[in-house]
Design an enzyme around this catalytic site. Structure first.
Site, PDB file in Angstrom:
ATOM      1  N   SER A  84     -40.718 -26.499 -24.016  1.00 14.16           N
ATOM      2  CA  SER A  84     -42.173 -26.697 -24.078  1.00 14.16           C
ATOM      3  C   SER A  84     -42.936 -26.309 -22.820  1.00 14.16           C
ATOM      4  CB  SER A  84     -42.476 -28.160 -24.421  1.00 14.16           C
ATOM      5  OG  SER A  84     -42.221 -28.398 -25.788  1.00 14.16           O
ATOM      6  N   LYS A 114     -51.599 -31.259 -19.153  1.00 14.12           N
ATOM      7  CA  LYS A 114     -51.277 -31.438 -20.570  1.00 14.12           C
ATOM      8  C   LYS A 114     -51.759 -32.825 -20.981  1.00 14.12           C
ATOM      9  CE  LYS A 114     -47.294 -30.853 -23.705  1.00 14.12           C
ATOM     10  NZ  LYS A 114     -45.848 -30.588 -23.768  1.00 14.12           N
ATOM     11  N   SER A 164     -44.571 -26.778 -26.468  1.00 12.64           N
ATOM     12  CA  SER A 164     -45.692 -27.623 -26.776  1.00 12.64           C
ATOM     13  C   SER A 164     -46.747 -27.717 -25.673  1.00 12.64           C
ATOM     14  CB  SER A 164     -45.179 -29.025 -27.088  1.00 12.64           C
ATOM     15  OG  SER A 164     -44.686 -29.641 -25.920  1.00 12.64           O
TER      16      SER A 164
END
Lengths: 575, 575
Positions: free
Chosen positions: B257, B158, B233
């Site tokens: 997330s 990420k 997310s």
């Protein structure tokens, strides 16, 4: 430079809205009743006649612990019991060599005497303790085994932890009606492991002094010198364990509140890393505050006994089963390291307040002994000390003292001297925003990593530091927390051990250089002006050993090695 | 009841002061440059021709993962490599059966295809990955052994975690100039253990959507249905791991997330308990916020691979050595429990938003299979769910969105739809006082203990719950976090696994009762109105398995048993 008065350091504004003499009047009978009950709990069969009125003893810097031995206030057997380590005691009870009842009675006597001299107890309940001890003896007889690894061990408890059916006030008059429904989890676990409770101990108003004053029973005194404080906020724990009135104790620490009393009162205390010991169930103004984690931890007279407490509490007590805020991090068996394998960083002066002569002398002596034993010693100058201290002070009060005000104004009780001091820490009663609080947390975590990096880069195993810039303070004369609070903001586990060195008025004088010393800040000036060598006679010097977060076991193991090198045996003082 | 529009649920005031079209203009060239670089990184040798323009594929709910198999976009060997578990892969590389280079090339191809369809990557740097793989192959050749337990494993990251020498923006346009000096600690540890990096993945503006929109590259799509979102997310991690474009992934979670994207995109993800994986080094608006702990955790396609990641990261990586905020809590080997020894509490409906038909069907199916296998299943109605959700919402924003505003207003970028939604969580831009924040923490800790007590009193081992009230949402159509955020406020470790059940428009219709259903709140109405069975074709259903704080290992072990019972093998979908 003119002499400083602490009052000039206090702003007056933020202290409005706390005191209310009218309201307080209604609470006075409750205080009187509480004191009466405490006086009644000093039972004739466990108490002694004081050699002089207490005020005279205070005046002459009387040493009650020495008196205990000199005057043989205890029988030989009582002395054998109360000068056994907790580790030996549980072993002997488990083997049937002592009964829980005789152990409790011996401790009841020594605890009562401790209280008569030092005013360490808020509640003494020997009868309840005896019932419990008898139950344990019955259990042992019937089952041929102990109920748990702490079977029959007399343990003292700082009062702010809830106790089933008893008032829990945490030093606030406004809580004199607060009767706890259940034990706090940590007390419950100790009881389940076999502990016997019989005394709850004193603490200051707000729990935020390195001293003990409150409007309920007032100051606790030092078992080595009644003119001095036993420290705070686990004031009564310092006095009682230092005097040998309990086999183990339980205190709490958010800025030095275990380590101050342990160092000052001549015993041993561990401020564990946060979340290893449950805080569940108790009164404090810090609820929900997580920037500086408060911790609960043990008091003892040997490092082995700290190990005993922590190992059984964690591994057998499993506090996380009922308190999800506590970590399931088992207590590891760490062998005592060899001296030659140890490298320590020593803080001689933290750069904020220079230590007084007895502390300077003790550190030199300690280093000499450590080096002679093969320990590698390097000097460590703690970086960003002012930032660390400013930050932790702001963190304490960044709710604008909302919670302290709530607890204090409940009774409108008068604010004692050091309450005024601590309510003005950081930005005093100014509300910080949550965004500001978060910034403080970032500073804190960066400091943690900076200090950790220092350990890594320099291959340092532990830090050794003074516990305070002075020995035990005179009552209500302790202002600087920099030596203890540093380890709170870092959340590094820190053990206080005794150096075996005691203040000596003949030796521990300021050297001539002090005349021209330029104070680095007002706190330093205040602290130095207080130090008159004649007024601290015989105060023990305790030092701190700190290590990496969550490596409590390693700090305790190193503590054993260091105590061995220093040769201090607290069961044999004054004998 | 009239249909709800999300805009009616937003107050407009708190959104002032963020956007600045004039300022934003200066940033547009940087966005264009960034996009250009991304486009250039799609190398011909690893990419494919899309069957139709992407907008048409989206429109027709295209399933690119099925297409990968149907059209044999990969060679047999590439497929064998990329459909091996990470556990098998490292074993084969260690035995010399695969080189790191051929493994990386196969993943580079599958990742590039994943990106072509789903827009999952923010940066692709296959050349750098190849250099690293070649270095590892050299090392292996020279030393006859691997460099570490993850030697040669292609891992996706990420983007908001710092990456040495690369822009790290976390979805904020205003950080497009922010080039990180070093890897974040967690990435560094994975690299030290042998990982190969070649792709950094997408995330939404603010990191606070269960979706992926931002002004930099826009939305990521679901690898099972391009009309749908991959979640957020950790949006790109969901897409890429769900598509098989990396062997393992790294995401982060403060409200769902990791779990949203894992569930929606058809893979597996663990939200570990806080402080087991280091957060050190990265961009986020949550710095210093500790009421709801953010966590970093793994994405994978098998539960065994989650174990692999966590075990080596913790036990070999020892993050606490350099990050004092991380716990030295070793990863325990926990054997897979027998089905008959398991008792689970199942949440069918959390009382806040009732799940849609595919979720209801999947839960029933799961329970049937678990019971048939001998698992004891009881229904669990989560207590105080509204309090939990309100509290966590307040906690997110209790700095009055100070930090989000700082990050967003740096560029004056437009606020995307779900940013407006999350900035209005709790009390929106209202500054809470520190005292109020502390009260929220107390509520949180009480909830933790209440849920823990339920486990104790009812002898429940784990909770099973929907990950969301629906399957993967349509892009920017996901509002309710109650199913995931509950475990964030409790800080319970939570694993998402796949049920093997996919939404079926023919079956998953609202039953007749829904017509008369009385919405319990506006969020429920909004979420239910969104569910049109025709629009969610083939979306996988993932469920959550939650356990006690810090018993992550046990949750993962139970996950293995449950996946075995459900019979889902993500390496064999569509084959």
């Amino acid at each position: 430079m003119s002499k400083l008065d602490y009052t000039t350091l206090l702003k007056s504004d933020p202290l409005e809205g706390y005191e209310d003499p009218e309201k307080f009047k209604q609470w006075i009978p409750k205080i009187e009743k509480y004191r009466e009950n405490l006086a009644k709990s000093i039972l004739p069969e466990y108490s002694v006649e004081l050699p002089k009125p207490i005020d005279e003893l205070i005046e002459e810097q009387f040493n009650p612990l020495k008196y205990l031995y000199d005057e043989k206030l205890l029988t030989e057997k009582e002395l054998a019991i109360t000068d056994s380590s907790a580790t030996d005691l549980v072993a002997k009870i488990a083997k049937g060599e002592y009964t829980s009842t005789e152990v409790l009675k011996a401790y009841a006597k020594r605890a009562t005497i401790a209280h008569q001299f030092t005013n360490c107890a808020l509640e003494i309940f020997i009868d309840e303790g005896l019932k419990r001890a008898e139950f344990l003896d019955e259990y042992y007889k019937k089952n041929g085994k102990t109920i748990g690894p702490l079977h029959g061990l007399p343990i003292s408890l700082k009062e702010h932890m809830n106790y089933r059916g008893k008032i829990t006030h945490a030093g606030y008059v406004g809580h004199l009606d607060n009767v706890a429904k259940d034990h706090g989890l940590t007390s419950q676990i100790l009881e389940d492991l076999g502990a016997v409770f019989y005394v709850r101990t004193n603490q200051p108003q707000t729990l935020m002094h390195l001293d003990s004053n409150n409007n309920i029973i007032g100051l606790s005194k030092n078992p080595h010198n009644l003119l001095l404080s036993s420290g705070g906020s686990s004031s009564g724990e310092g006095s009682i364990v230092g005097f040998g009135g309990s086999a183990l104790g339980v205190g709490s620490d958010i800025g030095g509140s275990i380590r101050g009393p342990a160092a000052f009162s001549g015993c041993i205390g561990l401020r564990p890393t946060s979340k290893r010991v449950s805080l569940s169930g108790g009164v404090s103004a810090g609820s929900g505050q997580e920037s500086v984690p408060a911790v609960i931890g043990p008091f003892a007279r040997s490092v082995e006994d700290i190990d005993l407490w922590m190992k059984h509490y964690i591994n057998d007590g499993k506090p996380w089963v009922n308190d999800a805020s506590t970590l399931p991090l088992l207590w590891r068996d760490v062998p005592k390291p060899a001296a030659k394998d140890l490298t320590v960083g020593v803080i001689y002066d933290d750069g904020f307040v220079k230590p007084t002569p007895p502390i300077q002398r003790a550190l030199k002596e300690v280093v000499k002994k450590l080096e002679a034993a093969g320990v590698k010693v390097v000097e460590f100058k703690p970086p960003k000390i002012e930032l660390a201290i400013q930050t932790i002070h702001k963190m304490y009060n960044c709710d604008g003292n909302y919670m302290q005000k709530k607890h204090l104004s409940a009774s409108g009780e008068p604010l004692v001297k050091l309450t005024k001091w601590n309510l003005n820490y950081g930005e005093g009663s100014k509300d910080l925003t949550v965004a500001e609080n978060r910034q403080l947390n970032i500073i804190r975590d960066d400091l943690k990593n900076e200090y950790t990096k220092y350990l890594n880069d320099n291959k340092i195993d532990f830090f050794i530091s003074p516990t305070y810039n002075n020995v035990a303070p005179q009552s209500e004369g302790v202002y600087n927390w920099s030596y203890t609070a540093l380890w709170n903001i870092l959340d590094f586990p820190t053990l206080v051990v005794q150096t075996g060195i005691y203040q000596d008025p003949a030796v521990d004088k300021w050297d001539d250089g002090q005349k021209n010393y330029e104070y680095r800040n007002q706190t330093e000036q205040l602290e130095h002006e207080i130090y008159d060598p004649e007024k601290f006679k015989g105060a023990p010097v305790g030092i701190q050993i700190s290590g990496r977060r969550y490596f409590d076991e390693d700090v305790v193991a190193a503590g054993k090695t260091i105590v061995e090198i220093l040769g201090t045996d607290l069961f044999k003082q004054y004998q």
